[in-house]
Design a protein around this motif. Structure first.
Motif, PDB file in Angstrom:
ATOM      1  N   GLY A 181       9.509  92.445  28.061  1.00  0.00           N
ATOM      2  CA  GLY A 181       9.861  92.211  29.949  1.00  0.00           C
ATOM      3  C   GLY A 181      10.872  93.521  30.537  1.00  0.00           C
ATOM      4  N   LYS A 182      11.132  94.050  29.548  1.00  0.00           N
ATOM      5  CA  LYS A 182      12.548  95.126  29.246  1.00  0.00           C
ATOM      6  C   LYS A 182      12.524  96.314  30.229  1.00  0.00           C
ATOM      7  N   GLU A 183      13.734  96.059  31.573  1.00  0.00           N
ATOM      8  CA  GLU A 183      12.753  97.134  32.178  1.00  0.00           C
ATOM      9  C   GLU A 183      12.217  98.383  31.744  1.00  0.00           C
ATOM     10  N   THR A 184      13.106  98.962  30.776  1.00  0.00           N
ATOM     11  CA  THR A 184      12.552 100.351  29.847  1.00  0.00           C
ATOM     12  C   THR A 184      11.572 100.584  29.618  1.00  0.00           C
ATOM     13  N   VAL A 185      10.575  99.513  28.952  1.00  0.00           N
ATOM     14  CA  VAL A 185       9.848  99.235  28.674  1.00  0.00           C
ATOM     15  C   VAL A 185       8.645  99.803  29.122  1.00  0.00           C
TER      16      VAL A 185
END
Length: 484
Positions: A181-185
């Protein structure tokens, strides 16, 4: 730039384990942030369900304290806080008995999205699933969210999958991994598949090696009893690092569709070679000035469970043949940092001569603490000293590049819970993914247990055991430094 916020449908969300640590720290503050962002309709209902005897007003008081502790900057508008709390209810529930289920059934609305968050121990997954159906609460359209650990080996994962499959279809089950769920992922996929610049170079012909690091500065703390039965391999590699590896290495899916993406991830897991014993380094942190040793924290002086692990991994397919993936994760290290480092090969021939220096392009994708990306490129060193090459970063911190919207990126749990309500499974693990990951992991664990390997001691505040540095040094490479 202002981020576009799309409201979700009206929903009922039941949080089993609603008074637990995860609910207090992440789930409830996350839902409050999404409410403030205008993403949650005011008609939505959030129901806490746990063993504690409490009424709805007591649960609202519990939630108010959680928001003040874990979302203090968002609580300045008391009217907004009270409006959010008015959406909350509570049911004292017996997960293995009949207590509370009739009351819960009476709170559910049949004409809205229904989601059930199992923020409980995996041993209760089957009991909750059985009672949701036995009491006529769950429907064919209901969704359940299950937290890790999803099993501790292949057989237990299969048992959990079979238990849930008795009552819910695969399309109804959302196995959550907050790293996805991380933006960078998610931006990793955008960088790869949304830009013509990178994807043609994303293969063994141009990439020398890839590093995936998830480093923590804290020890096991109060999780010692659980962690000593798990270790870094089960706790981090089998799920978090495996998912990052899949997104880095997978082939382009035919479309951005849940099954299309997960099909490609599954192919990566099934293409992983077994890892040789010399390509595995395990460690345990010693006592330091700021805390006890691992053995002291878990209370077992004979424990051989690892608090650190590093592996050299190969993906056996055409795209990645000959390009190693180095994975490492550990506790009580020099810095808290999660990142993916893609090291491209040097140019095959330097026209500037050896005196000019040689270097490689490096793409660094930071997951925490400051989400963003850096591309290292080579330029001429300024000045009249002749042609000398130096590396400079093209840096994109999301907070700086996106302005206000970059500073207000939703937490991973916020995004994933909203995806559950939308019915979007793209960022959730499928059952066959989980089983394939355990099928690769189990032989590695069985191998070092059979050899009776002991983890190497390492000092807190360092990069881990010395042999983890040698894992790359012997290949003429080096880890990217953990930046304190």
């Amino acid at each position: 730039m202002v981020a576009r916020v799309i409201p979700v449908e009206d929903f009922d969300l039941v949080i089993f384990g609603g008074t637990g640590d995860l609910a207090r720290r992440k789930i409830l503050p996350g839902l409050f942030h999404r409410y403030l962002a205008g993403q949650i309709p005011p008609e939505a209902r959030i129901v806490g369900a746990a063993r504690s005897e409490m009424d709805a007003e007591g649960y609202r008081a519990f939630t108010r304290e959680a928001l003040q502790e874990f979302a203090p900057n968002s609580c300045k508008d008391g009217g907004q806080v009270e409006a959010f709390l008015a959406m909350l209810s509570y049911v004292a529930i017996d997960a293995r008995g009949d207590g509370g289920w009739k009351e819960l059934a009476g709170l559910m609305r049949p004409d809205v999205v229904q989601a059930f968050y199992f923020s409980v121990a995996p041993a209760l997954f089957g009991d909750l699933a059985e009672r949701l159906h036995g009491h006529g609460i769950a429907t064919e359209a209901s969704r359940i969210v299950v937290e890790k650990p999803f099993g501790r080996d292949l057989e237990s994962a299969r048992q959990l999958n079979r238990g849930l499959a008795e009552y819910f279809t695969e399309e109804q089950i959302y196995r959550i991994d907050h790293y996805l769920g991380k933006e960078t992922v998610q931006n990793l996929m955008a960088v790869r598949f949304g830009n013509v610049l990178f994807e043609p170079l994303w293969n063994a012909q141009f990439v020398d090696h890839i590093q995936v690091t998830v480093a923590e500065t804290v020890g096991v703390g109060g999780r010692g009893e659980y962690y000593d039965k798990s270790g870094a391999m089960r706790d981090m590699v089998q799920n978090h690092l495996m998912q990052l590896l899949c997104l880095i290495a997978m082939e382009p899916p035919s479309k951005f569709d849940p099954d299309a993406v997960r099909d490609e991830k599954l192919k990566v897991i099934r293409a992983l070679d077994p890892v040789a014993p010399e390509d595995i380094v395990r460690g345990q942190y010693r006592a330091g000035e700021d805390g006890p040793s691992y053995l002291e924290e878990v209370g077992d002086p004979r424990s051989t469970t690892e608090s650190f692990i590093a592996l050299k991994v190969h993906v056996a397919n055409w795209r990645w043949n000959g390009t190693p993936f180095y994975l490492r994760t550990g506790k009580r290290l020099r810095a808290r940092m999660s990142e993916i480092v893609v090291v491209f090969k040097e140019p095959p021939h330097s026209i500037f001569g050896d005196d000019a220096g040689r270097s490689a392009n490096i793409l660094t994708i930071r997951l925490q603490p400051d989400e963003g990306m850096t591309l290292q490129v080579t330029i001429k060193e300024p000045g009249p000293g002749g042609m000398r090459l130096i590396d400079v970063p093209l840096d994109m911190s999301f907070a700086e590049a996106l302005g206000e919207s970059g500073n207000q990126m939703p937490d991973a749990y916020e995004r994933l819970i909203m995806d559950v309500v939308r019915g979007n499974q793209t960022l959730f693990m499928r059952g066959d993914e989980v089983e394939a990951a355990w099928a690769w992991t189990d032989p590695l664990i069985a191998g070092w247990e059979a050899r009776r390997d002991k983890p190497q001691a390492y000092h807190p505040g360092t990069n881990g055991p010395e042999d983890s540095l040698m894992l790359l040094h012997r290949d003429g490479r080096r880890w990217r430094d953990l930046e304190a």
